[in-house]
Write an enzyme that holds these catalytic residues in place. Structure first.
Site, PDB file in Angstrom:
ATOM      1  N   LYS A 118       0.840  -1.201   0.000  1.00 36.17           N
ATOM      2  CA  LYS A 118       0.000   0.000   0.000  1.00 36.17           C
ATOM      3  C   LYS A 118       0.878   1.254   0.000  1.00 36.17           C
ATOM      4  O   LYS A 118       0.690   2.154  -0.798  1.00 36.17           O
ATOM      5  CB  LYS A 118      -0.906  -0.035   1.234  1.00 36.17           C
ATOM      6  CG  LYS A 118      -1.866   1.113   1.338  1.00 36.17           C
ATOM      7  CD  LYS A 118      -2.811   0.905   2.514  1.00 36.17           C
ATOM      8  CE  LYS A 118      -3.544   2.183   2.856  1.00 36.17           C
ATOM      9  NZ  LYS A 118      -4.461   2.039   3.977  1.00 36.17           N
ATOM     10  N   GLU A 127      10.566  -4.598   4.555  1.00 39.10           N
ATOM     11  CA  GLU A 127      10.672  -6.000   4.155  1.00 39.10           C
ATOM     12  C   GLU A 127      10.354  -6.166   2.666  1.00 39.10           C
ATOM     13  O   GLU A 127      11.056  -6.861   1.927  1.00 39.10           O
ATOM     14  CB  GLU A 127       9.689  -6.866   4.964  1.00 39.10           C
ATOM     15  CG  GLU A 127      10.000  -6.970   6.439  1.00 39.10           C
ATOM     16  CD  GLU A 127       9.280  -5.921   7.282  1.00 39.10           C
ATOM     17  OE1 GLU A 127       9.029  -4.807   6.772  1.00 39.10           O
ATOM     18  OE2 GLU A 127       9.000  -6.215   8.457  1.00 39.10           O
ATOM     19  N   GLY A 144      -4.915  -2.200   5.245  1.00 33.95           N
ATOM     20  CA  GLY A 144      -4.093  -3.312   4.758  1.00 33.95           C
ATOM     21  C   GLY A 144      -4.733  -4.675   4.984  1.00 33.95           C
ATOM     22  O   GLY A 144      -4.831  -5.498   4.071  1.00 33.95           O
ATOM     23  N   ARG A 145      -5.220  -4.918   6.208  1.00 34.10           N
ATOM     24  CA  ARG A 145      -5.755  -6.259   6.510  1.00 34.10           C
ATOM     25  C   ARG A 145      -7.138  -6.491   5.915  1.00 34.10           C
ATOM     26  O   ARG A 145      -7.698  -7.580   6.061  1.00 34.10           O
ATOM     27  CB  ARG A 145      -5.746  -6.506   8.022  1.00 34.10           C
ATOM     28  CG  ARG A 145      -6.465  -5.470   8.850  1.00 34.10           C
ATOM     29  CD  ARG A 145      -6.123  -5.615  10.335  1.00 34.10           C
ATOM     30  NE  ARG A 145      -6.655  -4.545  11.165  1.00 34.10           N
ATOM     31  CZ  ARG A 145      -6.071  -3.372  11.347  1.00 34.10           C
ATOM     32  NH1 ARG A 145      -4.945  -3.093  10.735  1.00 34.10           N
ATOM     33  NH2 ARG A 145      -6.605  -2.455  12.132  1.00 34.10           N
ATOM     34  N   GLU A 205      -4.930  -7.437  15.217  1.00 38.12           N
ATOM     35  CA  GLU A 205      -4.452  -6.097  14.864  1.00 38.12           C
ATOM     36  C   GLU A 205      -5.602  -5.093  14.966  1.00 38.12           C
ATOM     37  O   GLU A 205      -5.393  -3.920  15.241  1.00 38.12           O
ATOM     38  CB  GLU A 205      -3.853  -6.090  13.448  1.00 38.12           C
ATOM     39  CG  GLU A 205      -2.915  -4.916  13.208  1.00 38.12           C
ATOM     40  CD  GLU A 205      -2.051  -5.071  11.964  1.00 38.12           C
ATOM     41  OE1 GLU A 205      -0.844  -5.289  12.096  1.00 38.12           O
ATOM     42  OE2 GLU A 205      -2.592  -4.985  10.854  1.00 38.12           O
ATOM     43  N   HIS A 212      -4.301 -33.548  17.165  1.00 35.34           N
ATOM     44  CA  HIS A 212      -3.151 -34.319  17.654  1.00 35.34           C
ATOM     45  C   HIS A 212      -2.087 -33.399  18.233  1.00 35.34           C
ATOM     46  O   HIS A 212      -0.937 -33.798  18.390  1.00 35.34           O
ATOM     47  CB  HIS A 212      -2.581 -35.164  16.510  1.00 35.34           C
ATOM     48  CG  HIS A 212      -3.592 -36.149  16.004  1.00 35.34           C
ATOM     49  ND1 HIS A 212      -3.648 -37.448  16.451  1.00 35.34           N
ATOM     50  CD2 HIS A 212      -4.622 -36.006  15.139  1.00 35.34           C
ATOM     51  CE1 HIS A 212      -4.668 -38.070  15.856  1.00 35.34           C
ATOM     52  NE2 HIS A 212      -5.265 -37.207  15.062  1.00 35.34           N
ATOM     53  N   LYS A 261       9.183  -0.997  14.689  1.00 33.51           N
ATOM     54  CA  LYS A 261       9.715  -0.643  13.353  1.00 33.51           C
ATOM     55  C   LYS A 261      10.745   0.465  13.482  1.00 33.51           C
ATOM     56  O   LYS A 261      11.810   0.431  12.856  1.00 33.51           O
ATOM     57  CB  LYS A 261       8.565  -0.096  12.473  1.00 33.51           C
ATOM     58  CG  LYS A 261       7.758  -1.104  11.737  1.00 33.51           C
ATOM     59  CD  LYS A 261       6.991  -0.341  10.645  1.00 33.51           C
ATOM     60  CE  LYS A 261       5.656  -0.946  10.357  1.00 33.51           C
ATOM     61  NZ  LYS A 261       4.797  -0.091   9.543  1.00 33.51           N
TER      62      LYS A 261
END
Ligand code: G6Q
Length: 545
Positions: A205, A211, A265-266, A351, A382, A510
Site C-alpha cells: 500500500k 521488508e 491493509g488487513r 491487529e 493431535h 519498526k
C-alpha cells in the site's frame, strides 16, 4: 469492569453470575430443539451457535447491548464512507471494493465506485492475459510462476485465498508468497524459478515497507542479472496507493494497479491486492469471491440484529470473553486448503481489536480482543486440542466445515466431517468422573486402577463452540465467510469502544529496528539502548566476527 455507561453490560454481568454454573449438557437435555433456536443461515452458510452457554435471555440482553452501543448507526456510517477510523481520519470502505457497479459510495464528495470498477477492469485484462499466455516475458515465453512480494495485509489475505481456492487454479501457473525479510524466504523461492517465466507482483500500500522493498529489490537484481534491466517491465507489476514510489522503484506506472487510503491493509484482499487471486482462479471467480462478500455485507446491513450472522458471532464472542472469562479463541477449519485461515484471522482480529485505549483516549476497562490461534483439523486434534478439552482455560472454538469436499477422496472427507462433528460434541458434553470410572471398569480394569485413572480421563465439557457449515468451499462461500469475520470484528470493536481500523502498536518496533540496523555493523560499543539490548548487540557483533 465495564465499558460504562452501557446499562445492558451491568445486566449481562448479573446474568452471567447466574448462568456461569449452567451446564450445556443440561440445557440440551431440557431443550432438545436448541439447534432450531440457536442457528442462523445465509444461503449455503449456516452458523450453529447452540453449543454456547447461552439462553434466550442471554441473546436478548446481548442484542440490547449491541443496540445500546449504537451498532446500527455505526454500521451505516461505515458503509456510507464516514471517517470512522478516527485516529487516522480515514473512511473504512473495504465494502465499497465489492460493491455492485451501480452502487454509489461517496468519499469526500466523490462517488468512488467508477474508480474501483476501472481498476477491476484492468485487473481483468491483466489476469486474462497472464492466464491465456498472451502476457509474455522478456524472452517471449508465457508466465509459469507468480511471486507475490508483500507483508502483513499485503500478503496474508491473498496467500490464504490463493491456497483456499487451489481446486480452481490455472494448470500452468504456480504461486509463491514471499513476506519475511529473512533472506532465506526470497532466496529459496527464487532458487527454484526460471527468470524468463516468472512474474513478480509487488504488493505494498505504502511502497515504503522495509521488508517488501528489500525482497523486491533482491528479486529485481536476480531478474536483471539473468535478463537485463529492460526485462523489469515485463516481469514486475505493483499494487499500491503510492505511484511516485512505484516509479522510483523502477516499475512502470502503467503496470501499477491502484487502491486507496480508505482500504486498510488487513481488509485489502478485495482490492488490487487481490491480483494474485484473480490470476490464480480467473477474474470471473474473483468476482464470485467479491459477490459472496457483498452478499454478507447486505446481510449485515439489512438483517435484524437477532438474526444477523456477524452480530451473533460477535456477541457470542463478547459473552465468552467478557462475561465467562475466555481470553483466547481457536479457529479450526476442517479443510486443508484453509490451513492459512487462522493466521489471516489472527491479523484481522488481533491487529484490529488488540487495543487498550478507547476512541476518546481513555483506558479500556474490560478485556478486548482475544488471543487467536488455530490450525487445520484434524492436525490440531493431535497437537493443542488437549488443552482445549482438559486445560484450565476455557477456549471457545469456531469449527468450519464443508459438507462436500472438492477433492477426489470422498471417504477421507467423511472421516474429516466425522471428526469435525465429534469435537464440538465432546467439548460440549465432556465426560464426568462417574462416566469415566464406569468406562474403565467396563474395559476390565480393577476398581482400584479405575479409581486411580478416572480423574485423568474426566472431560469437564461445557466448552463453547460455534460451527460454520457450508456446502463446499467455492469462491462465493469463501467471500461470505471472510466478510462475516470482518463484520464480527467491527461489531466487537464498536462495543469495546476502540478504533478497530488503526494499528499504532506495530510502529514502535519498526522505528527501533531502523535505529539498530546501522549499529549492528558500526565499530565500537552501542550505548543508546537499555542494558540488555546494548549487550545483545555486542554479543551479535562478536559472534558475527
Ligand atoms: C494491516 C497493516 C499492515 C500492512 C503491512 C504492509 O492492516 O496495515 O499489516 O498491511 O504493514 O504494508 P504495506 O502494504 O504498506 O507494505
Amino acid at each position: 469492569m465495564t465499558p460504562d455507561p452501557l446499562t445492558s453490560w451491568h445486566k449481562l454481568d448479573t446474568l452471567a453470575s447466574k448462568q456461569r454454573p449452567v451446564l450445556m449438557r443440561d440445557l440440551f437435555a431440557a431443550e432438545p430443539d436448541r439447534f432450531q433456536r440457536f442457528h442462523e443461515r445465509e444461503g449455503d452458510l449456516l452458523l450453529d451457535y447452540s453449543k454456547n452457554r447461552v439462553t434466550g435471555e442471554t441473546i436478548d440482553l446481548l442484542i440490547e447491548l449491541a443496540k445500546e452501543a449504537g451498532l446500527e448507526e455505526s454500521r451505516d456510517r461505515m458503509f456510507a464512507g464516514d471517517k470512522i477510523n478516527a485516529t487516522e481520519r480515514r473512511a473504512v470502505l473495504h465494502t465499497a471494493l465489492r460493491a455492485a457497479p451501480d452502487q454509489e459510495v461517496m468519499v469526500e464528495g466523490e462517488n468512488v465506485i467508477p474508480r474501483i470498477m476501472a481498476v477491476r477492469e484492468r485487473m481483468r485484462l491483466f489476469s486474462d492475459c497472464v492466464r491465456s499466455g498472451h502476457w509474455t516475458g522478456a524472452t517471449g515465453k508465457p508466465m509459469r510462476d507468480v511471486v507475490n512480494i508483500g507483508i502483513g495485509g499485503s500478503d496474508l489475505g491473498p496467500a490464504m485465498v490463493v491456497e483456499a481456492l487451489t481446486p480452481f487454479h490455472h494448470d500452468r501457473l504456480k504461486f509463491h508468497f514471499v513476506s519475511n525479510v529473512d533472506g532465506s524466504a526470497i532466496h529459496e523461492t527464487l532458487a527454484g524459478l526460471d527468470p524468463a517465466t516468472t512474474l513478480f507482483i509487488v504488493a505494498s500500500k505504502t511502497f515504503t515497507t522495509q521488508e517488501t522493498i528489500a525482497n523486491a529489490t533482491t528479486a529485481r537484481g536476480w531478474l536483471v542479472e539473468a535478463l537485463g534491466a529492460p526485462a523489469v517491465a515485463k516481469h514486475f507489476v505493483a499494487l499500491s496507493t503510492n505511484g511516485a514510489k512505484v516509479r522510483e522503484f523502477g516499475i512502470d506506472p502503467a503496470h501499477m494497479f491502484e487502491f486507496w487510503d480508505w482500504v486498510g491493509g488487513r481488509f485489502s484482499l478485495w482490492s488490487a491486492i487481490g491480483l494474485s487471486i484473480a490470476v490464480a482462479i480467473g477474474f470471473d471467480r474473483f468476482e464470485q469471491l467479491l459477490a459472496g462478500a457483498r452478499r454478507m455485507d447486505e446481510h449485515f446491513r439489512t438483517r435484524s440484529l437477532d438474526r444477523n450472522l456477524p452480530v451473533i458471532l460477535a456477541l457470542i464472542g463478547i459473552w465468552n470473553a467478557n462475561f465467562l472469562g475466555a481470553g483466547a479463541v481457536a479457529i479450526l477449519p476442517y479443510d486443508q486448503h484453509l490451513r492459512k485461515l487462522p493466521a489471516y484471522l489472527q491479523q484481522l482480529d488481533m491487529e484490529s481489536n488488540g487495543k487498550s485505549v478507547r476512541l476518546d483516549g481513555s483506558a479500556t476497562t474490560c478485556a478486548t480482543g482475544p488471543v487467536l490461534f488455530g490450525d487445520a483439523g484434524t492436525n490440531g486434534q493431535h497437537a493443542f486440542y488437549q488443552m482445549i478439552h482438559q486445560g484450565t482455560q476455557m477456549i471457545p472454538c469456531d469449527f468450519l466445515l464443508a459438507a462436500q469436499g472438492l477433492g477426489p477422496l470422498d471417504n477421507h472427507h467423511l472421516m474429516l466431517l466425522a471428526n469435525a462433528l465429534a469435537q464440538p460434541e465432546a467439548l460440549m458434553r465432556g465426560k464426568t468422573l462417574d462416566e469415566s470410572q464406569a468406562e474403565l471398569l467396563a474395559d476390565g480394569l480393577s476398581p482400584d486402577e479405575a479409581e486411580r485413572l478416572a480423574p485423568h480421563r474426566v472431560f469437564p465439557g461445557n466448552r463453547p463452540t460455534n460451527t460454520l457449515l457450508y456446502k463446499c468451499l467455492d469462491p462465493h462461500t469463501l467471500g461470505m465467510i471472510l466478510a462475516l469475520y470482518e463484520h464480527k470484528i467491527f461489531v466487537q470493536g464498536l462495543i469495546w469502544g476502540i478504533d478497530s481500523f488503526d494499528q499504532w502498536g506495530v510502529e514502535l518496533g519498526k522505528i527501533l529496528a531502523k535505529a539498530i540496523l546501522p549499529e549492528l555493523t558500526a565499530p565500537g560499543p552501542t550505548t543508546d539502548h537499555d542494558g540488555s539490548t546494548n549487550a545483545l548487540i555486542a554479543e551479535i557483533k562478536q559472534l558475527r566476527n
